[in-house]
Scaffold this active site. Sequence first.
Site, PDB file in Angstrom:
ATOM      1  N   ASP A  63       0.882  -1.167   0.000  1.00 16.63           N
ATOM      2  CA  ASP A  63       0.000   0.000   0.000  1.00 16.63           C
ATOM      3  C   ASP A  63       0.919   1.215   0.000  1.00 16.63           C
ATOM      4  O   ASP A  63       1.652   1.446   0.979  1.00 16.63           O
ATOM      5  CB  ASP A  63      -0.884  -0.038   1.260  1.00 16.63           C
ATOM      6  CG  ASP A  63      -1.818   1.165   1.363  1.00 16.63           C
ATOM      7  OD1 ASP A  63      -1.596   2.173   0.666  1.00 16.63           O
ATOM      8  OD2 ASP A  63      -2.770   1.093   2.161  1.00 16.63           O
ATOM      9  N   VAL A  64       0.889   1.999  -1.087  1.00 17.96           N
ATOM     10  CA  VAL A  64       1.848   3.105  -1.216  1.00 17.96           C
ATOM     11  C   VAL A  64       1.634   4.189  -0.156  1.00 17.96           C
ATOM     12  O   VAL A  64       2.506   5.025   0.056  1.00 17.96           O
ATOM     13  CB  VAL A  64       1.829   3.739  -2.625  1.00 17.96           C
ATOM     14  CG1 VAL A  64       2.219   2.728  -3.691  1.00 17.96           C
ATOM     15  CG2 VAL A  64       0.470   4.367  -2.943  1.00 17.96           C
ATOM     16  N   ASN A  90       2.548   4.278 -10.402  1.00 19.29           N
ATOM     17  CA  ASN A  90       1.285   4.172 -11.133  1.00 19.29           C
ATOM     18  C   ASN A  90       0.067   4.138 -10.215  1.00 19.29           C
ATOM     19  O   ASN A  90      -1.004   4.610 -10.599  1.00 19.29           O
ATOM     20  CB  ASN A  90       1.323   2.893 -11.989  1.00 19.29           C
ATOM     21  CG  ASN A  90      -0.053   2.507 -12.500  1.00 19.29           C
ATOM     22  OD1 ASN A  90      -0.561   3.085 -13.459  1.00 19.29           O
ATOM     23  ND2 ASN A  90      -0.684   1.532 -11.840  1.00 19.29           N
ATOM     24  N   TYR A 155      -9.224  15.455  -7.543  1.00 19.07           N
ATOM     25  CA  TYR A 155      -8.397  14.452  -8.232  1.00 19.07           C
ATOM     26  C   TYR A 155      -7.384  15.138  -9.155  1.00 19.07           C
ATOM     27  O   TYR A 155      -6.199  14.808  -9.136  1.00 19.07           O
ATOM     28  CB  TYR A 155      -9.303  13.508  -9.037  1.00 19.07           C
ATOM     29  CG  TYR A 155      -8.554  12.594  -9.988  1.00 19.07           C
ATOM     30  CD1 TYR A 155      -7.896  11.452  -9.524  1.00 19.07           C
ATOM     31  CD2 TYR A 155      -8.497  12.870 -11.360  1.00 19.07           C
ATOM     32  CE1 TYR A 155      -7.202  10.615 -10.396  1.00 19.07           C
ATOM     33  CE2 TYR A 155      -7.809  12.037 -12.236  1.00 19.07           C
ATOM     34  CZ  TYR A 155      -7.176  10.914 -11.756  1.00 19.07           C
ATOM     35  OH  TYR A 155      -6.485  10.089 -12.615  1.00 19.07           O
ATOM     36  N   ILE A 188      -8.729   6.210 -20.425  1.00 23.21           N
ATOM     37  CA  ILE A 188      -8.331   4.814 -20.655  1.00 23.21           C
ATOM     38  C   ILE A 188      -9.394   3.906 -20.031  1.00 23.21           C
ATOM     39  O   ILE A 188      -9.882   4.186 -18.930  1.00 23.21           O
ATOM     40  CB  ILE A 188      -6.951   4.533 -20.003  1.00 23.21           C
ATOM     41  CG1 ILE A 188      -5.922   5.637 -20.371  1.00 23.21           C
ATOM     42  CG2 ILE A 188      -6.449   3.147 -20.387  1.00 23.21           C
ATOM     43  CD1 ILE A 188      -5.608   5.806 -21.834  1.00 23.21           C
TER      44      ILE A 188
HETATM   45  P1  NAP Z   1      -7.187   0.948 -11.815  1.00 21.78           P
HETATM   46  O1  NAP Z   1      -7.592   0.041 -12.922  1.00 21.78           O
HETATM   47  O2  NAP Z   1      -8.160   1.253 -10.732  1.00 21.78           O
HETATM   48  O3  NAP Z   1      -5.831   0.406 -11.183  1.00 21.78           O
HETATM   49  C1  NAP Z   1      -5.241   1.045 -10.096  1.00 21.78           C
HETATM   50  C2  NAP Z   1      -4.489   0.033  -9.278  1.00 21.78           C
HETATM   51  O4  NAP Z   1      -3.856   0.716  -8.186  1.00 21.78           O
HETATM   52  C3  NAP Z   1      -5.401  -1.032  -8.665  1.00 21.78           C
HETATM   53  O5  NAP Z   1      -4.777  -2.284  -8.743  1.00 21.78           O
HETATM   54  C4  NAP Z   1      -5.539  -0.565  -7.231  1.00 21.78           C
HETATM   55  O6  NAP Z   1      -5.785  -1.620  -6.314  1.00 21.78           O
HETATM   56  C5  NAP Z   1      -4.154   0.004  -6.986  1.00 21.78           C
HETATM   57  N1  NAP Z   1      -4.127   0.870  -5.828  1.00 21.78           N
HETATM   58  C6  NAP Z   1      -5.074   1.716  -5.357  1.00 21.78           C
HETATM   59  N2  NAP Z   1      -4.671   2.286  -4.223  1.00 21.78           N
HETATM   60  C7  NAP Z   1      -3.445   1.783  -3.949  1.00 21.78           C
HETATM   61  C8  NAP Z   1      -2.518   1.967  -2.896  1.00 21.78           C
HETATM   62  N3  NAP Z   1      -2.787   2.770  -1.860  1.00 21.78           N
HETATM   63  N4  NAP Z   1      -1.350   1.284  -2.938  1.00 21.78           N
HETATM   64  C9  NAP Z   1      -1.078   0.455  -3.948  1.00 21.78           C
HETATM   65  N5  NAP Z   1      -1.919   0.213  -4.970  1.00 21.78           N
HETATM   66  C10 NAP Z   1      -3.088   0.881  -4.961  1.00 21.78           C
HETATM   67  O7  NAP Z   1      -6.763   2.364 -12.398  1.00 21.78           O
HETATM   68  P2  NAP Z   1      -5.933   2.757 -13.720  1.00 21.78           P
HETATM   69  O8  NAP Z   1      -6.856   3.454 -14.623  1.00 21.78           O
HETATM   70  O9  NAP Z   1      -5.125   1.620 -14.202  1.00 21.78           O
HETATM   71  O10 NAP Z   1      -4.998   3.886 -13.092  1.00 21.78           O
HETATM   72  C11 NAP Z   1      -3.596   3.785 -12.979  1.00 21.78           C
HETATM   73  C12 NAP Z   1      -3.035   5.180 -12.873  1.00 21.78           C
HETATM   74  O11 NAP Z   1      -3.333   5.913 -14.073  1.00 21.78           O
HETATM   75  C13 NAP Z   1      -3.634   6.009 -11.727  1.00 21.78           C
HETATM   76  O12 NAP Z   1      -2.619   6.789 -11.141  1.00 21.78           O
HETATM   77  C14 NAP Z   1      -4.641   6.908 -12.438  1.00 21.78           C
HETATM   78  O13 NAP Z   1      -4.891   8.102 -11.730  1.00 21.78           O
HETATM   79  C15 NAP Z   1      -3.914   7.156 -13.730  1.00 21.78           C
HETATM   80  N6  NAP Z   1      -4.772   7.593 -14.835  1.00 21.78           N
HETATM   81  C16 NAP Z   1      -5.781   6.799 -15.305  1.00 21.78           C
HETATM   82  C17 NAP Z   1      -6.570   7.258 -16.345  1.00 21.78           C
HETATM   83  C18 NAP Z   1      -7.707   6.442 -16.911  1.00 21.78           C
HETATM   84  O14 NAP Z   1      -8.455   6.985 -17.748  1.00 21.78           O
HETATM   85  N7  NAP Z   1      -7.862   5.181 -16.534  1.00 21.78           N
HETATM   86  C19 NAP Z   1      -6.337   8.513 -16.907  1.00 21.78           C
HETATM   87  C20 NAP Z   1      -5.294   9.297 -16.409  1.00 21.78           C
HETATM   88  C21 NAP Z   1      -4.517   8.819 -15.372  1.00 21.78           C
HETATM   89  P3  NAP Z   1      -7.302  -1.967  -5.932  1.00 21.78           P
HETATM   90  O15 NAP Z   1      -7.936  -2.469  -7.191  1.00 21.78           O
HETATM   91  O16 NAP Z   1      -7.189  -2.986  -4.865  1.00 21.78           O
HETATM   92  O17 NAP Z   1      -7.916  -0.678  -5.455  1.00 21.78           O
END
Ligand code: NAP
Length: 251
Positions: A63-64, A90, A155, A188
């Site tokens: 957990d970061v 990430n 956010y 995404i």
């Molecule tokens: P995601 O599918 O929800 O994946 C995020 C991952 O991070 C999940 O495995 C989650 O675990 C884990 N996580 C959450 N809190 C954490 C913590 N405290 N310590 C360690 N791991 C943790 O989201 P994603 O879309 O792949 O997002 C990845 C990154 O890209 C994020 O920083 C997000 O803000 C950024 N981003 C995403 C988008 C988009 O459109 N998807 C756009 C711009 C930026 P759990 O599943 O157990 O919660």
Amino acid sequence: MQRLDGKIAIVTGSGIGIGQAIAMRFAAEGAHVWVTDLNGETAEATAQLIRKAGGKATAMLVDVSKGQDVTALVRAVASAHDRADVLVNNAGILVRGELRTLTDAEWTRLSEVNIDGVLRLSRDCLPLLRKSAAGSIINISSIMANRGLRPLAAYTATKGAVTALTRGLAVEYASFNVRVNTIAPGYIETAITERMLKLPQARKLLVDKTPMGRLGFPEDLTGAAVFFASDDSLYCTGSELVVDGGMSASL
Ligand code: NAP
């Protein structure tokens, strides 16, 4: 020869989504990947997928937002490899809601994962990254870091902080031969955006605003991540690579 042959990479939040896609691509390019996530089961499942495909991976629940988890990770990587070459910050969460209704608890969680987590990993992994011939930190921000989007002010503020931190650390860490760069994704298709993208009107609006005519998939981010992780980007630090199908160019 693969592009990340022999590199040791840590990817936070890589049990699912963008982090998982990056972890799998890094392994396919020859890196040993530390697949870390808040969810130990998804981390292990990703590591198993990598190993089944012939790659190298170690899973760990991290957990970061918890200092002790990060300390344990640094110790484990130090004892296994005595260095790290790449850190991908990430892990991130999204809390939707107007600021006037955001609770202190929601803001605390947003900032402790999206900002404090990036700071902590970047600080605590430095001793490992300094031992690399070419250390690289890759922070996942968002194109929304520089824009207003309702109801995501809190956010987007956390993502703005990540972008600013990238620049500051790029300057600070250059003397340690550690590069620090940002990838800024557009929309995404992952768990974070699933709820919103289930609404046909919201999906249509976003697709219409994307010149390439579709939203992104996690795999669309992996080329940019390999570039910043690899020696192809040895002279890049403090840079931001936008991966959004042209959305921000057209706004
Ligand atoms: P995601 O599918 O929800 O994946 C995020 C991952 O991070 C999940 O495995 C989650 O675990 C884990 N996580 C959450 N809190 C954490 C913590 N405290 N310590 C360690 N791991 C943790 O989201 P994603 O879309 O792949 O997002 C990845 C990154 O890209 C994020 O920083 C997000 O803000 C950024 N981003 C995403 C988008 C988009 O459109 N998807 C756009 C711009 C930026 P759990 O599943 O157990 O919660």
